[in-house]
Design a protein around this motif. Structure first.
Motif, PDB file in Angstrom:
ATOM      1  N   ASN A 177       0.855  -1.190   0.000  1.00  0.00           N
ATOM      2  CA  ASN A 177       0.000   0.000   0.000  1.00  0.00           C
ATOM      3  C   ASN A 177       0.889   1.238   0.000  1.00  0.00           C
ATOM      4  O   ASN A 177       2.108   1.159  -0.117  1.00  0.00           O
ATOM      5  CB  ASN A 177      -0.967  -0.023   1.182  1.00  0.00           C
ATOM      6  CG  ASN A 177      -0.328   0.436   2.482  1.00  0.00           C
ATOM      7  OD1 ASN A 177       0.860   0.210   2.733  1.00  0.00           O
ATOM      8  ND2 ASN A 177      -1.119   1.072   3.337  1.00  0.00           N
ATOM      9  N   GLY A 181      -1.953   6.357   2.884  1.00  0.00           N
ATOM     10  CA  GLY A 181      -3.226   5.663   2.967  1.00  0.00           C
ATOM     11  C   GLY A 181      -3.757   5.100   1.667  1.00  0.00           C
ATOM     12  O   GLY A 181      -4.842   4.501   1.657  1.00  0.00           O
ATOM     13  N   GLU A 182      -3.023   5.253   0.560  1.00  0.00           N
ATOM     14  CA  GLU A 182      -3.505   4.676  -0.690  1.00  0.00           C
ATOM     15  C   GLU A 182      -3.474   3.149  -0.584  1.00  0.00           C
ATOM     16  O   GLU A 182      -2.554   2.583  -0.020  1.00  0.00           O
ATOM     17  CB  GLU A 182      -2.618   5.081  -1.874  1.00  0.00           C
ATOM     18  CG  GLU A 182      -2.155   6.509  -1.864  1.00  0.00           C
ATOM     19  CD  GLU A 182      -0.775   6.632  -1.234  1.00  0.00           C
ATOM     20  OE1 GLU A 182       0.167   7.002  -1.960  1.00  0.00           O
ATOM     21  OE2 GLU A 182      -0.647   6.334  -0.025  1.00  0.00           O
ATOM     22  N   TRP A 221     -14.032   2.068  -4.142  1.00  0.00           N
ATOM     23  CA  TRP A 221     -12.776   2.481  -3.516  1.00  0.00           C
ATOM     24  C   TRP A 221     -12.266   1.535  -2.437  1.00  0.00           C
ATOM     25  O   TRP A 221     -11.204   1.755  -1.879  1.00  0.00           O
ATOM     26  CB  TRP A 221     -12.955   3.865  -2.875  1.00  0.00           C
ATOM     27  CG  TRP A 221     -13.394   4.910  -3.833  1.00  0.00           C
ATOM     28  CD1 TRP A 221     -14.608   5.523  -3.877  1.00  0.00           C
ATOM     29  CD2 TRP A 221     -12.630   5.470  -4.897  1.00  0.00           C
ATOM     30  NE1 TRP A 221     -14.653   6.445  -4.894  1.00  0.00           N
ATOM     31  CE2 TRP A 221     -13.443   6.442  -5.534  1.00  0.00           C
ATOM     32  CE3 TRP A 221     -11.343   5.260  -5.380  1.00  0.00           C
ATOM     33  CZ2 TRP A 221     -13.014   7.179  -6.626  1.00  0.00           C
ATOM     34  CZ3 TRP A 221     -10.902   6.005  -6.469  1.00  0.00           C
ATOM     35  CH2 TRP A 221     -11.732   6.941  -7.075  1.00  0.00           C
ATOM     36  N   SER A 224     -10.488   1.745   0.825  1.00  0.00           N
ATOM     37  CA  SER A 224     -10.564   3.174   1.126  1.00  0.00           C
ATOM     38  C   SER A 224     -12.021   3.604   1.162  1.00  0.00           C
ATOM     39  O   SER A 224     -12.903   2.938   0.598  1.00  0.00           O
ATOM     40  CB  SER A 224      -9.809   3.986   0.066  1.00  0.00           C
ATOM     41  OG  SER A 224      -8.431   3.673   0.064  1.00  0.00           O
ATOM     42  N   TYR A 227     -12.001   8.635  -2.837  1.00  0.00           N
ATOM     43  CA  TYR A 227     -10.859   8.961  -3.704  1.00  0.00           C
ATOM     44  C   TYR A 227      -9.562   9.070  -2.899  1.00  0.00           C
ATOM     45  O   TYR A 227      -9.544   9.591  -1.788  1.00  0.00           O
ATOM     46  CB  TYR A 227     -11.126  10.279  -4.434  1.00  0.00           C
ATOM     47  CG  TYR A 227      -9.948  10.782  -5.233  1.00  0.00           C
ATOM     48  CD1 TYR A 227      -9.709  10.327  -6.516  1.00  0.00           C
ATOM     49  CD2 TYR A 227      -9.043  11.691  -4.676  1.00  0.00           C
ATOM     50  CE1 TYR A 227      -8.618  10.762  -7.248  1.00  0.00           C
ATOM     51  CE2 TYR A 227      -7.939  12.136  -5.398  1.00  0.00           C
ATOM     52  CZ  TYR A 227      -7.727  11.664  -6.682  1.00  0.00           C
ATOM     53  OH  TYR A 227      -6.638  12.105  -7.388  1.00  0.00           O
ATOM     54  N   TYR A 228      -8.464   8.593  -3.496  1.00  0.00           N
ATOM     55  CA  TYR A 228      -7.137   8.705  -2.890  1.00  0.00           C
ATOM     56  C   TYR A 228      -6.155   9.189  -3.959  1.00  0.00           C
ATOM     57  O   TYR A 228      -6.427   9.126  -5.172  1.00  0.00           O
ATOM     58  CB  TYR A 228      -6.685   7.365  -2.308  1.00  0.00           C
ATOM     59  CG  TYR A 228      -6.819   6.191  -3.246  1.00  0.00           C
ATOM     60  CD1 TYR A 228      -5.830   5.875  -4.184  1.00  0.00           C
ATOM     61  CD2 TYR A 228      -7.953   5.370  -3.204  1.00  0.00           C
ATOM     62  CE1 TYR A 228      -5.957   4.806  -5.041  1.00  0.00           C
ATOM     63  CE2 TYR A 228      -8.091   4.298  -4.064  1.00  0.00           C
ATOM     64  CZ  TYR A 228      -7.091   4.022  -4.987  1.00  0.00           C
ATOM     65  OH  TYR A 228      -7.221   2.964  -5.843  1.00  0.00           O
ATOM     66  N   ALA A 231      -5.468   7.782  -7.714  1.00  0.00           N
ATOM     67  CA  ALA A 231      -6.527   6.841  -8.061  1.00  0.00           C
ATOM     68  C   ALA A 231      -6.842   6.864  -9.550  1.00  0.00           C
ATOM     69  O   ALA A 231      -7.156   5.830 -10.151  1.00  0.00           O
ATOM     70  CB  ALA A 231      -7.789   7.163  -7.262  1.00  0.00           C
TER      71      ALA A 231
END
Length: 313
Positions: A177, A181-182, A221, A224, A227-228, A231
């Motif tokens: 990852n 946080g993605e 997502w 998540s 959106y990150y 993305a």
């Protein structure tokens, strides 16, 4: 695969499998990080591998800054070719000093016809990082290797990454990852090269729209909440295609390519693709194998740094 899962569970029970806190996912939710060492035990004793880098547009002055640490990964068990992938047009922009670096370290320059798949349905004309991310797909097409591993050029190798190659050689697609946080960081991935992987990516690119509300082909997502960063570029593209096989768009692309399914797993980012101390609290820095970020000290005095960088409060 069941044997690998059993060995991974045993490693977890022994308290030695992971250093990050819920940083791995299966495209739906957080899962324990996959144990690279247990997987690598099933790989080749001696393998022929490719370590892949890419550039788009004119290469920067700081060209392949960690190439010496990459060279040191070669060993009796790991015959590693260093490969730089660029489009034909961009490769013409390499200057003489940069060509000397390629020659000095025996880096093979491979030119390709596209950075963005030519049939791509979602293709913004500006302010889009798709080109710099999706040229990396060509690594999946490098035949003649037991495994390939793509690394961003700002990654410094601080430990032995041979287990990544050996594990990928079993047919397991590996990623981590991201540091903010993605669910996937496209700065690293490893795989057993297979033309079917490229065909699946081209099929997915051809059919998949993207928007900030529902992601790629409305696949969402997860894990998540929305959106990150990246993305709309490689991070979302790779994560949706390779980790959301429970969703129809991914499954359709893989089946069209003749894969049916793909074993895709995430490994401990703190060790194999370190990106700041986020999710790596009080991590033993001697365990870092590949250091991605930060390039300079941040706000955490316990953060692992690149070699030669000293913490100054």
């Amino acid at each position: 695969l069941m044997q690998l899962r059993t060995e991974h569970a045993e490693a977890l029970a022994a308290g030695k499998a992971t250093g990050c806190n819920e940083c791995c996912n299966d495209g739906h939710s957080s899962v324990p990080c996959f144990d690279v060492h247990a997987c690598a035990a099933h790989g080749p004793e001696r393998g022929h591998y490719a370590m892949v880098f890419t550039y788009v547009f004119k290469p920067p002055a700081d060209f392949l800054p960690h190439i010496e640490s990459a060279i040191k990964q070669r060993s009796e068990a790991a015959n590693i070719d260093l490969i730089l992938i660029m489009t034909k047009e961009d490769a013409a922009l390499i200057n003489n000093e940069q060509r000397d670096i390629l020659d000095k370290y025996s880096v093979q320059l491979r030119t390709v016809d596209w950075a963005v798949p030519p049939n791509m349905k979602f293709h913004p004309v500006k302010d889009w990082c798709g080109g710099q991310d999706l040229i990396r797909l060509h690594a999946l097409n490098l035949e003649g290797y037991d495994a390939v591993a793509y690394y961003d050029t700002d990654i410094e190798f601080q430990g032995d990454i041979t287990p990544v190659f050996k594990c990928a050689a079993t047919g397991t697609f590996l990623t981590t990852n991201g540091g903010i946080g993605e669910p996937l960081n496209v700065g690293f991935f490893a795989a057993k090269p297979d033309q079917r992987l490229m065909r699946a990516a081209l099929a997915f690119a051809r059919d998949s729209p993207f928007n900030r509300e529902t992601g790629w082909s409305e696949s969402g997502w997860e894990p998540s909440t929305g959106y990150y960063v990246g993305a709309e570029c490689g991070q979302g593209f790779f994560h949706t295609l390779f980790y959301k096989q429970h969703m129809l768009p991914s499954r359709k692309a893989l089946e069209e390519a003749g894969l049916g399914s793909l074993v895709a797993r995430q490994i401990d980012r703190c060790e194999w693709n370190y990106q700041t101390s986020y999710m790596c609290p009080n991590f033993d820095c001697s365990r870092v194998r590949a250091h991605h970020k930060p390039a300079k000290p941040g706000s955490d005095p316990k953060e692992c740094l690149k070699r030669g960088v000293i913490w100054k409060p």
